[in-house]
Design a protein around this motif. Structure first.
Motif, PDB file in Angstrom:
ATOM      1  N   VAL A 147       0.951  -1.194   0.072  1.00 52.49           N
ATOM      2  CA  VAL A 147       0.071   0.014  -0.086  1.00 52.49           C
ATOM      3  C   VAL A 147       0.871   1.374  -0.060  1.00 52.49           C
ATOM      4  O   VAL A 147       0.587   2.325  -0.806  1.00 52.49           O
ATOM      5  CB  VAL A 147      -0.953  -0.066   1.202  1.00 52.49           C
ATOM      6  CG1 VAL A 147      -1.828   1.363   1.385  1.00 52.49           C
ATOM      7  CG2 VAL A 147      -2.029  -1.207   1.161  1.00 52.49           C
ATOM      8  N   PHE A 148       1.916   1.170   0.720  1.00 48.75           N
ATOM      9  CA  PHE A 148       2.776   2.435   1.090  1.00 48.75           C
ATOM     10  C   PHE A 148       3.395   2.606  -0.472  1.00 48.75           C
ATOM     11  O   PHE A 148       3.681   3.799  -0.812  1.00 48.75           O
ATOM     12  CB  PHE A 148       3.753   2.224   1.961  1.00 48.75           C
ATOM     13  CG  PHE A 148       3.372   2.416   3.395  1.00 48.75           C
ATOM     14  CD1 PHE A 148       2.717   3.575   3.615  1.00 48.75           C
ATOM     15  CD2 PHE A 148       3.502   1.490   4.210  1.00 48.75           C
ATOM     16  CE1 PHE A 148       2.346   3.919   5.119  1.00 48.75           C
ATOM     17  CE2 PHE A 148       2.912   1.696   5.672  1.00 48.75           C
ATOM     18  CZ  PHE A 148       2.266   2.722   6.006  1.00 48.75           C
ATOM     19  N   VAL A 149       3.921   1.505  -0.943  1.00 43.41           N
ATOM     20  CA  VAL A 149       4.648   1.832  -2.342  1.00 43.41           C
ATOM     21  C   VAL A 149       3.486   2.587  -3.418  1.00 43.41           C
ATOM     22  O   VAL A 149       3.906   3.216  -4.112  1.00 43.41           O
ATOM     23  CB  VAL A 149       5.128   0.364  -3.128  1.00 43.41           C
ATOM     24  CG1 VAL A 149       5.412   0.285  -4.492  1.00 43.41           C
ATOM     25  CG2 VAL A 149       6.426  -0.167  -2.291  1.00 43.41           C
ATOM     26  N   CYS A 150       2.411   1.834  -3.429  1.00 47.38           N
ATOM     27  CA  CYS A 150       1.341   2.623  -4.353  1.00 47.38           C
ATOM     28  C   CYS A 150       1.022   3.845  -3.864  1.00 47.38           C
ATOM     29  O   CYS A 150       0.856   4.867  -4.961  1.00 47.38           O
ATOM     30  CB  CYS A 150      -0.112   1.778  -4.322  1.00 47.38           C
ATOM     31  SG  CYS A 150       0.139  -0.096  -4.646  1.00 47.38           S
ATOM     32  N   LEU A 151       1.080   4.167  -2.612  1.00 45.94           N
ATOM     33  CA  LEU A 151       0.752   5.633  -2.257  1.00 45.94           C
ATOM     34  C   LEU A 151       1.919   6.513  -2.491  1.00 45.94           C
ATOM     35  O   LEU A 151       1.699   7.895  -3.181  1.00 45.94           O
ATOM     36  CB  LEU A 151       0.411   5.811  -0.824  1.00 45.94           C
ATOM     37  CG  LEU A 151      -0.929   5.113  -0.340  1.00 45.94           C
ATOM     38  CD1 LEU A 151      -0.967   5.115   1.152  1.00 45.94           C
ATOM     39  CD2 LEU A 151      -2.021   5.845  -1.141  1.00 45.94           C
TER      40      LEU A 151
END
Length: 197
Positions: A147-151
């Motif tokens: 999720v952090f990578v996507c954000l």
């Protein structure tokens, strides 16, 4: 696209000054016969209602099953589940109505540009995730780092998009934000992944 181009040519030859999303209704309602205008309105309504209904139904189903987990909940009776589904459906219908008012308030004559621009931010990480699963055999950690990578990729693309004309000698990123977003997501996923043994 060809018909849209012909519509612009027709508007220029007739001296019509409508542009963007206003062109088609302007030609149908002001430039042609009233019968054609009525047929246009009926066709528009018959095309839009199934699309909106399908989108609201899909969002309701996805929210109830994926977010609320209604399939596996034993604390609700069947009647309570039906009531909850109806409330969720009404909430999404109300959200759609609010979005219509927001887009009307923005008053952008080519709202499709805004939608495509937003799609670059929302679909970019999906493109990166899909490409990563399709083209690599690496395993990802089962935690929130994905999720952090996507954000982070969304934030980076927004920063690059906001400053692209200054940094790249007048070059505007535009709709390429989708591809760049997918590429950054793919690269980020590659960094946090491990080679499968």
């Amino acid at each position: 696209m060809f018909l849209g181009g012909l519509l612009y040519v027709y508007a220029d030859t007739q001296g019509l000054n409508a542009r963007g999303d206003d062109l088609f209704p302007f030609v149908a309602l002001k430039s042609m016969s009233p019968v054609f205008g009525i047929i246009f309105i009926i066709g528009l309504i018959s095309a839009l209602f199934p699309s909106a209904d399908g989108a609201i139904t899909a969002l309701t189903s996805s929210f109830c099953i994926d977010i609320l987990g209604m399939q596996n909940r034993t604390d609700l009776t069947e009647q309570q589940k039906i009531k909850l589904r109806k409330k969720v459906h009404f909430a999404f219908a109300f959200l759609f109505l609010l979005l219509i008012f927001v887009f009307k308030w923005i008053d952008n004559k080519s709202i499709i540009d805004v939608i495509l621009k937003l799609a670059g931010y929302t679909y970019g990480p999906l493109l990166g995730l899909f490409s990563f699963a399709l083209f690599t055999k690496r395993s990802l950690p089962e935690n929130v780092s994905i999720v952090f990578v996507c954000l982070i990729s969304i934030v980076l693309v927004y920063i690059i998009d906001s400053h692209s004309t200054q940094w790249f000698d007048g070059f505007a990123l535009g709709f390429l934000n989708l591809g760049l977003n997918g590429l950054l997501t793919f690269w980020g996923l590659y960094l946090i992944s491990k080679k499968e043994i």
